[in-house]
Design an enzyme around this catalytic site. Sequence first.
Site, PDB file in Angstrom:
ATOM      1  N   LYS A 118     -52.824  34.603   4.860  1.00  0.00           N
ATOM      2  CA  LYS A 118     -54.037  36.221   4.174  1.00  0.00           C
ATOM      3  C   LYS A 118     -53.159  36.527   4.864  1.00  0.00           C
ATOM      4  O   LYS A 118     -52.043  36.902   5.737  1.00  0.00           O
ATOM      5  CB  LYS A 118     -55.227  35.450   4.660  1.00  0.00           C
ATOM      6  CG  LYS A 118     -54.969  35.074   6.747  1.00  0.00           C
ATOM      7  CD  LYS A 118     -56.063  34.871   7.384  1.00  0.00           C
ATOM      8  CE  LYS A 118     -55.480  34.683   8.841  1.00  0.00           C
ATOM      9  NZ  LYS A 118     -56.984  33.821   9.284  1.00  0.00           N
TER      10      LYS A 118
ATOM     11  N   VAL B 197     -41.532  40.213  16.408  1.00  0.00           N
ATOM     12  CA  VAL B 197     -41.442  40.574  15.429  1.00  0.00           C
ATOM     13  C   VAL B 197     -42.107  41.874  15.598  1.00  0.00           C
ATOM     14  O   VAL B 197     -43.330  42.169  16.424  1.00  0.00           O
ATOM     15  CB  VAL B 197     -42.104  40.343  14.020  1.00  0.00           C
ATOM     16  CG1 VAL B 197     -42.068  41.184  12.619  1.00  0.00           C
ATOM     17  CG2 VAL B 197     -40.942  38.766  13.401  1.00  0.00           C
TER      18      VAL B 197
ATOM     19  N   ASP C 117     -52.828  28.620   5.640  1.00  0.00           N
ATOM     20  CA  ASP C 117     -53.848  29.356   6.089  1.00  0.00           C
ATOM     21  C   ASP C 117     -52.965  30.516   5.767  1.00  0.00           C
ATOM     22  O   ASP C 117     -53.329  31.864   6.559  1.00  0.00           O
ATOM     23  CB  ASP C 117     -54.322  29.304   7.812  1.00  0.00           C
ATOM     24  CG  ASP C 117     -55.354  30.714   8.676  1.00  0.00           C
ATOM     25  OD1 ASP C 117     -55.995  30.944   7.149  1.00  0.00           O
ATOM     26  OD2 ASP C 117     -54.919  31.140   9.566  1.00  0.00           O
TER      27      ASP C 117
ATOM     28  N   VAL D  35     -51.270  35.610  21.892  1.00  0.00           N
ATOM     29  CA  VAL D  35     -49.736  35.571  22.220  1.00  0.00           C
ATOM     30  C   VAL D  35     -49.049  36.302  23.079  1.00  0.00           C
ATOM     31  O   VAL D  35     -50.308  37.701  23.180  1.00  0.00           O
ATOM     32  CB  VAL D  35     -49.435  35.849  20.673  1.00  0.00           C
ATOM     33  CG1 VAL D  35     -47.589  36.301  20.701  1.00  0.00           C
ATOM     34  CG2 VAL D  35     -50.055  35.087  19.833  1.00  0.00           C
TER      35      VAL D  35
ATOM     36  N   ALA E  77     -53.517  38.912   7.014  1.00  0.00           N
ATOM     37  CA  ALA E  77     -53.045  39.126   8.965  1.00  0.00           C
ATOM     38  C   ALA E  77     -51.638  38.081   9.208  1.00  0.00           C
ATOM     39  O   ALA E  77     -51.917  38.160  10.269  1.00  0.00           O
ATOM     40  CB  ALA E  77     -54.148  38.387   9.415  1.00  0.00           C
TER      41      ALA E  77
END
Lengths: 1045, 225
Positions: free
Chosen positions: A205, A159, A203, A92, A207
């Site tokens: 979580k 973000v 998924d 990213v 993180a």
Amino acid sequence: MLEGDSDQFVDDQDPLDGVLRAAFGGDEGREEASTARFIESLRRRSRSSSDEFLRERGGRSPDAGSDAPIEPPRAERYRLFEEIARGGIGTVWRGRDVDLDRDVAVKILLDRQPEDPSILRRFFDEAKIGGQLQHPGIVPVYDIGALSDGRPYLAMKLVRGRTLATMLAARSGSDSQRELIGIFEQVCQAVAYAHACGVVHRDLKPANVMVGAFGEVQVMDWGLSKVLDGTRREARAPEDRVVESVPERETSVRSSAGLVMGTPGYLSPEQARGDVDDVDERTDVFGLGAILCEILTGEPPITGGAPRARTTRAARGDLMAATKRLDACGADSDLVGLAKACLSPAKSDRPNNAAYVAQAVVSHLASAEERAHAAALAVTAASARASAERRARVLAVGLAVTVALGAAAFVFFERGRRERLADANRAVAQAIDAAQSAIAGAFERGGSAAWAEAVAAARSASALARPDESDLDTLGRVAKLLAQAESSEKNARADDDRRARDRRMIEQLDHIEERFTILTDLVPLDAEWAAAFREYGLDLDTMDPDEAAAQIQLSRIATHLVVALDYSALQLRLHLGTDDVSWEKRLRIALRADADPTRRRFREAILANDRDALRRMASDPNLPAMPAVTLELMSYWLHNSGFTAEGLSVAREYQHAYPGDFYANFYLGDWLNDDASANRVDAIRFLTAATAIRPLSPKGWTELGNALVLRGDYDAAIESARRAVAIAPESWLVHLGLGEALRFKGDAQGAVVEEQEAVRLAPANPQVRLALGCALQDSGDLHGGEAEVRRGIELLAAEPIEKRNPGDAAMAHAALADVLVAQERLQEATNEYREALHLEPSVPTAVAAHQNLGAVLKKQGYLDDAILEFREAVRLDPQSAIAHLNLAKDSCYMSDFRTAIDEFGQTLILEPGNVGAMDGLAWLRATCPDVSLRDAAVALNLASRATKSDPSNGDLWYTLGIARYRTGDFIGSVEALEQAIRLHRDARPTDCVFLAMAKEGLGAHEQAVAWYEKVLAWTRAHQPTDDELLRYLDEAEAALRLRRD
Amino acid sequence: MALGEPTCWTVVMGAAAGRRADRNEFARRYEPVIRAYFCARWSGSGRRSEIDDAVQDVFVECFKAGGALERVDSDRPGGFRSFLFGIIRNVAARFDAKNQRGESATTDSVPSDLESSETSLSRVFDRAWARALVREAAALYEARAGNLGDDAHKRVEILRLRFREDMPIREIAKLWGEEVVQVHREYARARIEFKDSLMEVIAFQHPHSRKEAERECDQIIQLLS
């Protein structure tokens, strides 16, 4: 089948739906092609600039072995600055959208991935799903495209902030926990939105949760997300938004390079097991529980060991350690309870979706705020109390000396009081926990018993929380818990009562309907039926039909109620006739209460007496797709309303569509029983199925017994009838059935016992009187039999005109005639048969009556009249073998040999094994006075078949002897005639005449003479008048004379 | 089933005998099922590249001289499905053994307990098998409808709209400007016709026994419901 919803003709819960969804729901090939086309188009767009890209990289092709780009890659619209994150399939980058002049995050596939179609598909899916989810808590996807080197990218909102994982690692103190719970609540809201759109993240979580600088929370990385199929979407987003389906692809998700589907430590058991099809919203609920667990305990649910070991433990649902950590973490019990519920190994034990979790967290936060407010109030109150105490202490100084000893004692007792208070508060806290657990359990289990337990637990807490010992917060919580538990218990009790009432009503209706068939007495049963409805709150006699229909619609057993109304309406119509309109009212209520369009149309057709419409509906090609109750209604009404064939046809469809339905089998079997042309074996088959489906139904066994009697299987019929008697000994009908079966079997005494019991149970029932009369007659009690039959006839005559059935009366007179014949009262019997024929001149009763009348007339010597009756029987029922046989025999007596031969032949066509016809025809072909009609070969053939069919019958051997004699087989003839004499136990003159002739044929003249003389001796003793016999005697005399001469 | 009509066993026997058309047909029918099993077995193991090899190995195992197909017995209980499952499991075990020998202890690979969880894998296999059969039934149904005219074609379209587009019947009726009741009737008929096609496809697998085919049909419905 759902009732009352015009859009629910076919049940959406039908198991076939899953198959159809698998068959038609996802066209992977098409979807894959579309993905491939998309990616190819991206590549084409970028191909023009790929050379430039290669040049910039020193003429080197993209390095498959290196993941890190040498310099920021290029996308036409975006300027990329730095890599900010790196995952299993991509990096990213922080970038800038030059068109819109805003910062963006650009996700780019790693160099080695673009050739992997599964990764491309996943990347594409992530963009597609992310682009459609529009929620402040979900990172929006702005764009998808391809870099100059052909690698796809997707541009998202950038973000700025920290991930929840970073925050958890850096947290300290309880204040931070409150903030974290607030973040968690926002995560739940975002995921709840996704669930409402039919998307699961898979998924979740820490993180993957980004917390912005201004507290904004966004759930990221939808790369593993999945779009659920339609049936699994429980709710829709407010704007009814549903994400366009991206088909599940096990290959791509399960085997993505280097990635586990989900993250070890946060994996739900179903994910860890690799059961992709089992993944749904509750998988995300597990993920939310895992995040909450980490917030509360500092660690994810499964910790320690290699990733593989963690996955294995997750697959086993081994969450004991997490549960222990949660129990010991000291957090509020509602949060701990929520985390434990979310982490339940079994999906069914978890909250249904993220919305539930969000709601629970919101409630927790609200209650925490309330508690904080209450605590502030308590502090103020305590402060006021403290200053009052201080003032009191100042006043007490003056008395200090005098009360010194008292003060010492006060200190001692005060310490004790505080200890007791602390103990009491601990006990209250435990009681509150217990009450909360009990309430949670009651929510889960449901039912008034569970809520009663919750109320008891809340009351215990309330009893412990005394106003002088507990703070306001505690007292408020206890009061709230108790109020919640009591109110829910009240509701649960009311619900239980409603269910019990519904259950009772269904049982009552079934019981009454069952007895309608075996008792057949309308008045008491209808009264019972009306009482059941009254008890249920529906007084149909006094209520307005609209009001009754409206109430029925509100019932959970509305379909049962309308079916009962239909049934009772038909019973009223059958028993009271169509002039009585009470049946109409019930049918109209059913019509108004039932939303099913087919049943509505059917009822409307009945009420309008629209016979064409009824016929049309009976032949509707969609009958097989209709609900069972609709087919039951149609077949039953049609068959009992004069549409016998249509009713039978619908019953066939009904049985075919619902082979496991009792009524489908029972009606079909019952009506096949009534249908003279139907195959008895079929009737028995369906009735056997009905008894297997409902082995405690007396009517099933009774009808099966009747069918078996018709088939001639009397032993099985008796067994069935006995089963019916054992189940419903109070029913006259079952005793009647057993009596009939016994009578046909030849057990006249047993039949009498059963019919007497039937008479005891229903003394005014003409049917049972007649049956008893017949049984008595068979048992030899002719006078008793006659008396019962006459009583039956009287009872029939006494019935109201509208209930009288001429067929029943005809059968009664025929039964009386039978008993009179047995008493040799032939003239009276003749009159009774004539009366029976007068009452019921049509088939099938009349056929038997004509035959019996013919027989009685013949017995009285009225052969001409007799033959007319036999002819009429044949005319009425040309398919009746016995009618043809009677006519054949009588024609013989009348010397109409041609007719006799024809009728014997017809009998054998209809019933090839009929021994009487074989013998009659053989005899005629062998001995017919009209020599032109003789045919020795045919006679021999028929006589041989007859003796094979029944070798114990001397008459058949006699005919065979004659036939053999006619063909010149004297030895065979002698053998057959000697066999006939043996079976007759005494030589009949006709046997002797032919034996003598056969002996003569063999040349045994002395023996022939001896047999002739025996015949003449018998003639002198008996002076016979029989023409045939006299003819043979003449022959014998002539033969003797010839011998002597 | 008419005499001479192809069945699962004629294809299997033809493939065993080396007939190219039958081998192609065999691969077309069973490749997705085989692949689904390996994907499930090695889910999350990072062994994606091995799946293609394993699928290939299954075919080699089947087609090689003296291979599995030559030992197949059409009367064995469970039909060809259980036979194929046995072959696939053996190939997978072989791959796992090879992988364990060369695998380092830290690799995030197949959890050993999951590996032995054959019940779960068997279910995955059964579901993949079931999906393959129902898709074939859908293709058969569509092909047949193509020869039967507009009404039949429309019924296929109803199923497609209902289950692919997830449209309620009411909306389909609205879309077509027809009576809801009428569309419901067609829908009900389409379901029956589709089930007939499914039975036909299943009969391909169980040509010897109607009862067994019916049992298989029930099982498929249960697996996919």
